[in-house]
Design a protein around this motif. Structure first.
Motif, PDB file in Angstrom:
ATOM      1  N   PHE A  67       0.836  -1.206   0.000  1.00 40.12           N
ATOM      2  CA  PHE A  67       0.000   0.000   0.000  1.00 40.12           C
ATOM      3  C   PHE A  67       0.869   1.253   0.000  1.00 40.12           C
ATOM      4  CE2 PHE A  67      -1.952   3.375   2.580  1.00 40.12           C
ATOM      5  CZ  PHE A  67      -3.004   3.723   1.732  1.00 40.12           C
ATOM      6  N   ILE A  96      -3.430   3.420   6.019  1.00 37.97           N
ATOM      7  CA  ILE A  96      -4.479   3.858   5.090  1.00 37.97           C
ATOM      8  C   ILE A  96      -5.190   5.121   5.563  1.00 37.97           C
ATOM      9  CG2 ILE A  96      -6.665   3.222   4.018  1.00 37.97           C
ATOM     10  CD1 ILE A  96      -5.703   0.350   3.872  1.00 37.97           C
ATOM     11  N   ILE A 110      -7.660   0.747  -3.929  1.00 41.02           N
ATOM     12  CA  ILE A 110      -7.306  -0.317  -2.976  1.00 41.02           C
ATOM     13  C   ILE A 110      -8.305  -1.444  -3.188  1.00 41.02           C
ATOM     14  CG2 ILE A 110      -6.945  -0.888  -0.558  1.00 41.02           C
ATOM     15  CD1 ILE A 110      -6.788   2.194  -0.065  1.00 41.02           C
TER      16      ILE A 110
END
Length: 622
Positions: A67, A96, A110
């Motif tokens: 990520f 996040i 995502i």
């Protein structure tokens, strides 16, 4: 390859493959992932085509790193996608939410795949939609392969327009459904960007934090307003009873209503966060009854009930009062609920049908998943149990070796999450005098186990024995590479990071043994058992599926083994304690016979080593 066919063609794709195509049509330039079923086909496909289409792809060491790498690309102006299974989102979650506050420059999608029913050996039925609500981020949810493509493109559009990362959520049956997909134009990926310093975006501590929070809330309000009717759709029908559905439940209810000959109005939710208040109000304002169909938690149902208090207080809302919160839905679950609401009987009595099936299944032995023939983990489990016995606490982790939970090994006394075997074993060691052995796969070692092993060294003189099962790849999800494999997700050779050098740097006592050599394994385990402190056994043996594949590619004959009936005393150790699926036991002319199925034998030779009578030997080449 169908996924790269030209615009306008109709091809058959998996839902996950359609997501890849949607990302290509959106011009994605950077993709990162840690493999996890049911999302595995997304990184597998990108890995195969990355060089051909000119984008960057990597298998990252875990989902958080994947990520963060994608964020770096998106902040630098390159469209990025990161994919993972539901538990991977837990790993990435720490980073996040701050990124939701900061926002993105280029689109950042995502992708996360939930797994109702736990087909991927999941340890819970997690519903990730709540992450979108908690993180104040948009989430779209397709229901079929065509929508997988379209929603991926729309997700990039929303993300970039509102400068916010966005979730693309699927469930197993959407990711793995197959359907005809009409392709759009491929876009040349942009892979080069530039990070621009921007205090207004990246200054995320007091007193600027609340400004970022308010700005995020405003983005969500605007997305709800703009996409509330674009991504949610009303299908007109007859009567005062309505259906609200999302994801794969929408496809099921369409089929169920067709079977029942019903045509009620249906509201399909594609934007599951933020759900449009105006859209739901419009749909329920003139209804007497609404049934909300969604797998897992009553995420949409609770929202509809909140809206109904103001818009239509007398409406009756059904959902989890008629349908289960656990498991996947199917027609056998949905049709009985529709029968009750519409007072109409289907031609099949599912209750009676289920009773008949259960009565047939009652006398059939359950078939549990097993380790493959020749699996190096079976040999390691066998040796560890020989040395440590059945009363030792065996700490399990995530990977193929989770199958050690079943007989005859029973050597996963708990399985929680990636890296948890060592951490929990450490706690057991601190408060008890019990002996513990923690199993860790090689990919799991790089993913999440290193901090737990360091913690044992740091805090505990009486640490568990850590057994690292090194089969050289991330085997369970399809042989993807990890930092120790020696090649990247784009197929480039790199210097492998050696597990033993990391263990040595931590300062643990270490032995390395060949997984297919029982003598080596047992000697190493016996030595380590006598030592205090942190001890690590690296049991190294290539996944036998890879070995046999390499043999076939090179034209090398796979060795085979057989049982000498004259020497076999029928002690049953090879079946009862070792349980390789290639070893068979049958009764012929009232005599019990043991033999090896040569089609299944992969030539690992471990059965020969564990036979106390020397009754198993290799078949000599002619």
């Amino acid at each position: 390859m169908d996924i790269l066919e030209e615009s306008g063609k109709k091809v058959v794709l998996l839902g996950n493959e359609a997501i890849v195509r949607g990302a290509l049509e959106a011009g994605v330039g950077f993709v990162a992932a840690y493999p996890g079923t049911p999302s595995s086909e997304i990184p597998i496909t990108f890995s195969r085509i990355a060089k051909k289409v000119g984008l960057y792809f990597e298998y990252s060491s875990n989902e958080k790193v994947a990520f963060e790498a994608a964020v770096g690309a998106a902040w630098s102006g390159v469209r990025a996608l990161v994919s993972q299974k539901q538990f991977g989102l837990n790993v990435a979650a720490d980073s996040i939410m701050p990124v939701a506050y900061a926002g993105v420059r280029a689109g950042l999608v995502i992708m996360v795949a939930d797994d109702p029913q736990g087909w991927s050996s999941a340890q819970s039925e997690q519903d990730t939609r709540f992450y979108a609500k908690m993180f104040r981020m948009p989430m779209v949810e397709p229901s079929n392969p065509q929508e997988c493509l379209e929603y991926t493109k729309i997700a990039f559009e929303i993300s970039e327009k509102y400068q916010i990362p966005i979730f693309l959520r699927t469930t197993t049956k959407v990711s793995h459904s197959i359907g005809t997909v009409k392709l759009g134009e491929l876009k040349k990926p942009n892979t080069k960007g530039k990070f621009v310093k921007d205090p207004d975006r990246f200054y995320n501590i007091q007193p600027h934090l609340q400004f970022l929070h308010d700005r995020l809330d405003k983005k969500i309000e605007e997305i709800e307003k703009e996409y509330g009717y674009k991504l949610n759709k009303i299908f007109l029908g007859e009567g005062k009873i309505g259906i609200i559905a999302s994801g794969v439940s929408f496809e099921y209810v369409k089929e169920a209503l067709q079977e029942l000959g019903l045509n009620p109005p249906i509201a399909k939710i594609g934007l599951v966060h933020p759900i449009s208040k105006e859209f739901i109000s419009d749909f329920i304002k003139d209804k007497d009854i609404v049934l909300v169909l969604e797998e897992l938690e009553p995420f949409i149902e609770e929202f509809v009930k909140q809206i109904a208090k103001d818009v239509n207080p007398k409406i009756i809302i059904h959902g989890k009062d008629m349908l289960p919160r656990s498991g996947e839905y199917n027609l056998e679950i949905i049709i009985p609920a529709l029968e009750k609401i519409f007072n109409k009987k289907f031609i099949i009595d599912f209750k009676n049908h289920k009773e008949i099936v259960n009565s047939i299944l009652k006398n059939i032995p359950p078939r549990k998943p097993v380790l493959c023939p020749g699996c190096p983990h079976r040999s390691t489990f066998y040796a560890v149990k020989k040395v440590y016995g059945k009363d030792t606490i065996y700490a399990g982790d995530i990977g193929c070796y989770v199958l050690g939970i079943y007989e005859p090994f029973n050597m996963q006394d708990y399985v929680i999450s990636m890296g948890a075997s060592v951490g929990i074993a450490h706690g057991i060691n601190i408060v008890s005098d019990q002996e513990t052995v923690a199993f860790v796969g090689d990919s799991t070692f790089f993913h999440a186990s290193i901090p737990a092993i360091i913690n044992c060294k740091f805090n505990n003189s009486k640490a568990p024995l850590v057994v690292i099962l090194d089969n050289t790849v991330t085997a369970m999800t399809g042989h993807q590479p990890h930092p120790g494999s020696g090649f990247t997700g784009m197929g480039d050779k790199v210097e492998p990071i050696k597990i033993e050098e990391i263990i040595k740097a931590i300062g643990a006592e270490m032995r390395i043994a060949n997984s297919f050599n029982q003598k080596q394994l047992i000697q190493a385990l016996q030595e380590l058992r006598k030592i205090d402190g942190l001890r690590v056994l690296i049991s190294r043996g290539e996944c036998r599926l890879l070995t046999t594949r390499k043999f076939r590619e090179k034209g090398i004959e796979i060795p085979k083994f057989q049982i000498d009936k004259e020497k076999c005393t029928k002690c049953d150790i090879c079946i009862r304690d070792f349980a390789c699926p290639a070893i068979m036991k049958t009764i012929k002319n009232e005599e019990t016979i043991y033999y090896i199925d040569l089609d299944m034998c992969t030539g690992c030779s471990v059965c020969m080593q564990i036979c106390p009578e020397g009754a198993i030997h290799s078949i000599k080449k002619r």
